[in-house]
Scaffold this motif. Sequence first.
Motif, PDB file in Angstrom:
ATOM      1  N   PRO A  14      28.214  85.300  15.078  1.00 39.58           N
ATOM      2  CA  PRO A  14      28.146  85.535  16.530  1.00 39.58           C
ATOM      3  C   PRO A  14      26.715  85.412  17.022  1.00 39.58           C
ATOM      4  CG  PRO A  14      29.575  87.147  15.503  1.00 39.58           C
ATOM      5  CD  PRO A  14      28.940  86.389  14.375  1.00 39.58           C
ATOM      6  N   GLY A  15      26.573  84.738  18.173  1.00 38.47           N
ATOM      7  CA  GLY A  15      25.263  84.532  18.764  1.00 38.47           C
ATOM      8  C   GLY A  15      24.607  83.224  18.364  1.00 38.47           C
ATOM      9  N   ALA A  16      25.108  82.585  17.318  1.00 25.51           N
ATOM     10  CA  ALA A  16      24.547  81.312  16.862  1.00 25.51           C
ATOM     11  C   ALA A  16      25.052  80.162  17.729  1.00 25.51           C
ATOM     12  CB  ALA A  16      24.908  81.083  15.400  1.00 25.51           C
ATOM     13  N   ARG A  67      26.845  77.428  28.504  1.00 22.94           N
ATOM     14  CA  ARG A  67      26.883  77.567  27.042  1.00 22.94           C
ATOM     15  C   ARG A  67      27.142  76.242  26.334  1.00 22.94           C
ATOM     16  NH1 ARG A  67      30.136  80.774  23.705  1.00 22.94           N
ATOM     17  NH2 ARG A  67      31.978  80.580  25.056  1.00 22.94           N
ATOM     18  N   VAL A  68      27.654  75.250  27.043  1.00 23.27           N
ATOM     19  CA  VAL A  68      28.046  73.995  26.410  1.00 23.27           C
ATOM     20  C   VAL A  68      27.183  72.846  26.924  1.00 23.27           C
ATOM     21  CG1 VAL A  68      29.820  73.394  28.121  1.00 23.27           C
ATOM     22  CG2 VAL A  68      30.033  72.569  25.763  1.00 23.27           C
ATOM     23  N   THR A  69      26.870  71.919  26.025  1.00 21.24           N
ATOM     24  CA  THR A  69      26.169  70.697  26.391  1.00 21.24           C
ATOM     25  C   THR A  69      26.804  69.537  25.637  1.00 21.24           C
ATOM     26  OG1 THR A  69      24.086  71.887  26.710  1.00 21.24           O
ATOM     27  CG2 THR A  69      23.963  69.497  26.495  1.00 21.24           C
ATOM     28  N   MET A  70      27.172  68.512  26.389  1.00 19.18           N
ATOM     29  CA  MET A  70      27.739  67.300  25.791  1.00 19.18           C
ATOM     30  C   MET A  70      26.749  66.164  25.973  1.00 19.18           C
ATOM     31  SD  MET A  70      31.655  67.755  27.094  1.00 19.18           S
ATOM     32  CE  MET A  70      32.506  69.301  26.702  1.00 19.18           C
ATOM     33  N   GLU A  82      27.558  70.658  21.838  1.00 20.65           N
ATOM     34  CA  GLU A  82      26.870  71.853  21.365  1.00 20.65           C
ATOM     35  C   GLU A  82      27.365  73.055  22.147  1.00 20.65           C
ATOM     36  OE1 GLU A  82      22.641  72.188  22.109  1.00 20.65           O
ATOM     37  OE2 GLU A  82      22.377  73.383  20.286  1.00 20.65           O
ATOM     38  N   LEU A  83      27.719  74.106  21.440  1.00 24.54           N
ATOM     39  CA  LEU A  83      28.160  75.352  22.057  1.00 24.54           C
ATOM     40  C   LEU A  83      27.256  76.475  21.553  1.00 24.54           C
ATOM     41  CD1 LEU A  83      30.304  76.560  23.970  1.00 24.54           C
ATOM     42  CD2 LEU A  83      31.726  76.998  21.956  1.00 24.54           C
ATOM     43  N   ARG A  84      26.669  77.216  22.482  1.00 30.49           N
ATOM     44  CA  ARG A  84      25.681  78.247  22.153  1.00 30.49           C
ATOM     45  C   ARG A  84      26.261  79.641  22.357  1.00 30.49           C
ATOM     46  NH1 ARG A  84      23.675  74.210  25.113  1.00 30.49           N
ATOM     47  NH2 ARG A  84      23.967  75.344  27.068  1.00 30.49           N
ATOM     48  N   SER A  85      25.516  80.615  21.885  1.00 30.49           N
ATOM     49  CA  SER A  85      25.908  82.040  22.031  1.00 30.49           C
ATOM     50  C   SER A  85      27.359  82.243  21.609  1.00 30.49           C
ATOM     51  CB  SER A  85      25.704  82.494  23.487  1.00 30.49           C
ATOM     52  OG  SER A  85      24.363  82.328  23.879  1.00 30.49           O
TER      53      SER A  85
END
Lengths: 125, 113
Positions: A14-16, A67-70, A82-85
């Motif tokens: 979690p958090g990664a 939280r997401v970047t494509m 990429e999905l963060r947190s």
Amino acid sequence: QVQLVQSGAEVKKPGASVKVSCMASGYTFNSYGITWVRQAPGQGLEWMGWINVYNGNTHYARKLQGRVTMTTDTSTSTAYMELRSLRSDDTAMYYCGRGGVVFPTAVGNNWVDPWGQGTLVTVSS
Amino acid sequence: DIVMTQSPDSLAVSLGERATINCKSSQSVLYSSNNKNYLAWYQQKPGQPPKLLLYWASTRESGVPDRFSGSGSGTDFTLTISSLQAEDVAVYYCQQYYSTPYSFGQGTNLEIK
């Protein structure tokens, strides 16, 4: 034949963050969009977002905004999500899929076909 | 956002019989300028990614058996399997691609009776 091959399974705390790749072949990569869809265990399909490979424009699901970047790398015909947190409820199978034609003219055919094989992302402490 | 609602959630049909799955959108997905319905149907078997069956509500994807057909317009759509085969056991999803987010229905689980 048109094919999308995704990266392997990931286990994250979690958090990664996690970054899933999707390598396309068999078609002109920058002429289509790429859609990302996820499926939690035993659940239905959730549309995450879409990227226009030609110009880089993106549309994200509201709940994932921030939280997401494509992204894409046209030199290798690869799309990335990429999905963060990360949280436990992000545990899911993540799919990429070819979206609609975007070049030379978008024609609105934004169904998903074909799909990648899926990447299982498990979020657990 | 457009909400897609399928019915029923699950369905059991005898081999050789007709199976019918419904999909309703919260607003029309018919684009008036080209008279096309921005609606797709997918089939997902266990352990596999979804597979496109139909697009523009009623156009079969190449290689899809003709026992699969789609109908409807505007907000109400139907997927029909005319004569159920054992290999059709799967979960079926509709999706609208009229406007983002390109939402899916919750899925219909089709089994053999």
